[in-house]
Design an enzyme around this catalytic site. Structure first.
Site, PDB file in Angstrom:
ATOM      1  N   GLY A   1      25.776 -20.578  12.312  1.00 28.84           N
ATOM      2  CA  GLY A   1      26.427 -20.207  11.055  1.00 28.84           C
ATOM      3  C   GLY A   1      26.929 -18.776  11.043  1.00 28.84           C
ATOM      4  N   TYR A   2      27.291 -18.306   9.831  1.00 26.27           N
ATOM      5  CA  TYR A   2      27.947 -17.011   9.627  1.00 26.27           C
ATOM      6  C   TYR A   2      29.188 -16.978  10.523  1.00 26.27           C
ATOM      7  CZ  TYR A   2      28.146 -12.418   7.551  1.00 26.27           C
ATOM      8  OH  TYR A   2      28.527 -11.341   6.792  1.00 26.27           O
TER       9      TYR A   2
ATOM     10  N   ARG B   1      26.454 -10.875  14.677  1.00 28.10           N
ATOM     11  CA  ARG B   1      25.597  -9.682  14.587  1.00 28.10           C
ATOM     12  C   ARG B   1      26.400  -8.392  14.346  1.00 28.10           C
ATOM     13  NH1 ARG B   1      22.178 -12.768  18.450  1.00 28.10           N
ATOM     14  NH2 ARG B   1      20.203 -13.096  17.374  1.00 28.10           N
TER      15      ARG B   1
ATOM     16  N   GLY C   1      30.850 -20.906  23.570  1.00 27.05           N
ATOM     17  CA  GLY C   1      31.638 -19.693  23.788  1.00 27.05           C
ATOM     18  C   GLY C   1      31.208 -18.944  25.038  1.00 27.05           C
TER      19      GLY C   1
ATOM     20  N   GLY D   1      35.677 -16.333  16.317  1.00 22.82           N
ATOM     21  CA  GLY D   1      35.175 -16.834  17.603  1.00 22.82           C
ATOM     22  C   GLY D   1      34.767 -18.297  17.470  1.00 22.82           C
ATOM     23  N   HIS D   2      34.006 -18.603  16.390  1.00 26.45           N
ATOM     24  CA  HIS D   2      33.598 -19.993  16.168  1.00 26.45           C
ATOM     25  C   HIS D   2      34.825 -20.859  15.854  1.00 26.45           C
ATOM     26  CE1 HIS D   2      29.830 -17.809  14.829  1.00 26.45           C
ATOM     27  NE2 HIS D   2      29.345 -18.631  15.732  1.00 26.45           N
TER      28      HIS D   2
END
Ligand code: PAF
Length: 283
Positions: free
Chosen positions: A31-32, A187, A147, A36-37
């Site tokens: 999550g968050y 992060r 990734g 990139g995701h």
């Protein structure tokens, strides 16, 4: 987009899709979500009929002094991004469903986790391998996208799929960077403005190494010392490791003559960041 909150519902959903001969692509996350995701979802979307995203902050991959309790979360925004990227089902399991009382199985690889991050995060990769195996069994995908920023994780998953004869194609998604080069990571949200500037030391190091290797430098010891000096010229940085290693086995390389993975872990303030690049000295 369907939201499935239990293993039983997720499995039933997948079985039903399979009965209809629909192919499934899977993107596991904690999550968050960031771009990139999104790029992993966009990579998977055209390849299958259904795209499944999981959001689960897996407790077993965090060590006792790591950031499990503060890991950032924004489910509402995650669901918006997922829907926009064409996700057809989101698996949002609860910790107790994933790890019921008396849970006792662990998937541990032998040599890949001994390198890079594994040296500093002794429980991390067993936690990742175990949860990913569980997620594969629950979602039953035909393919899954991981990734390349977590390069060691990607190698571990590739090996796990091979060793356990899982019929799942593993795809690698490129590292997505901010305009100034910082690799996207959930992060990064922990960084102050000053730390955000110091976090650029990672991507700058990769650029420096690429340049020096292109000019003919072959000694990883020399490259490591130059990179270390560069990183430490940025405030609040502490190098955890700088590794030139074989992209397949992650074993250290002393003389760079073939394709090499440069992988870094640096603490910026209290935030641990990683980054990497594949360098081909022939080019
Ligand atoms: O890369 C991540 O976000 C996690 O390690 C993963 C693969 C979702 C397993 O918890």
């Amino acid at each position: 987009m369907e939201i499935l909150k239990t293993k039983a519902d997720m499995q039933a959903w997948s079985k039903n899709k399979k009965k209809q001969s629909r192919t499934l692509c899977f993107v596991p996350t904690m999550g968050y979500l960031h771009q990139g995701h999104v790029s992993l979802m966009e990579k998977g979307r055209p390849l299958c009929d259904e795209l499944v995203l999981s959001i689960f902050v897996n407790p077993t991959q965090f060590g006792p002094n790591e950031d499990l309790s503060s890991y950032p979360s924004n489910i509402e925004n995650d669901l918006l991004l997922a829907e926009k990227a064409g996700v057809t089902a989101v698996f949002l399991p609860h910790k107790k469903d994933m790890y019921p009382e008396h849970f006792q199985t662990e998937i541990k690889l032998q040599s890949l986790p001994r390198h890079l991050c594994g040296k500093f995060r002794p429980v991390h990769f067993a936690g990742v391998a175990t949860v990913v195996t569980k997620l594969f069994n629950i979602v039953m995908p035909d393919m899954a996208v991981f990734g390349m920023k977590d390069y060691q994780q990607l190698q571990i998953i590739r090996q796990l799929v091979l060793d356990l004869d899982l019929d799942i194609r593993i795809l690698a998604g490129e590292i997505i960077r901010e305009k100034d080069g910082l690799a996207m990571s959930s992060r990064n949200a922990y960084l102050s403005e000053a730390q955000r500037a110091s976090a650029l030391s990672l991507s700058r190091s990769l650029d420096l190494a690429r340049e020096l290797v292109a000019k003919g430098e072959k000694s990883s010891a020399l490259l490591r010392s130059k990179i270390e000096a560069l990183i430490h010229s940025f405030p609040e940085t502490e190098v955890e490791y700088i590794s030139f290693c074989r992209p397949e086995t992650l074993e250290e390389i002393e003389v760079i003559e073939t394709k090499v993975l440069l992988a870094l872990a640096v603490k910026v303030g209290k935030t641990r960041l990683i980054d990497n690049v594949l360098i081909n000295p022939g080019r």
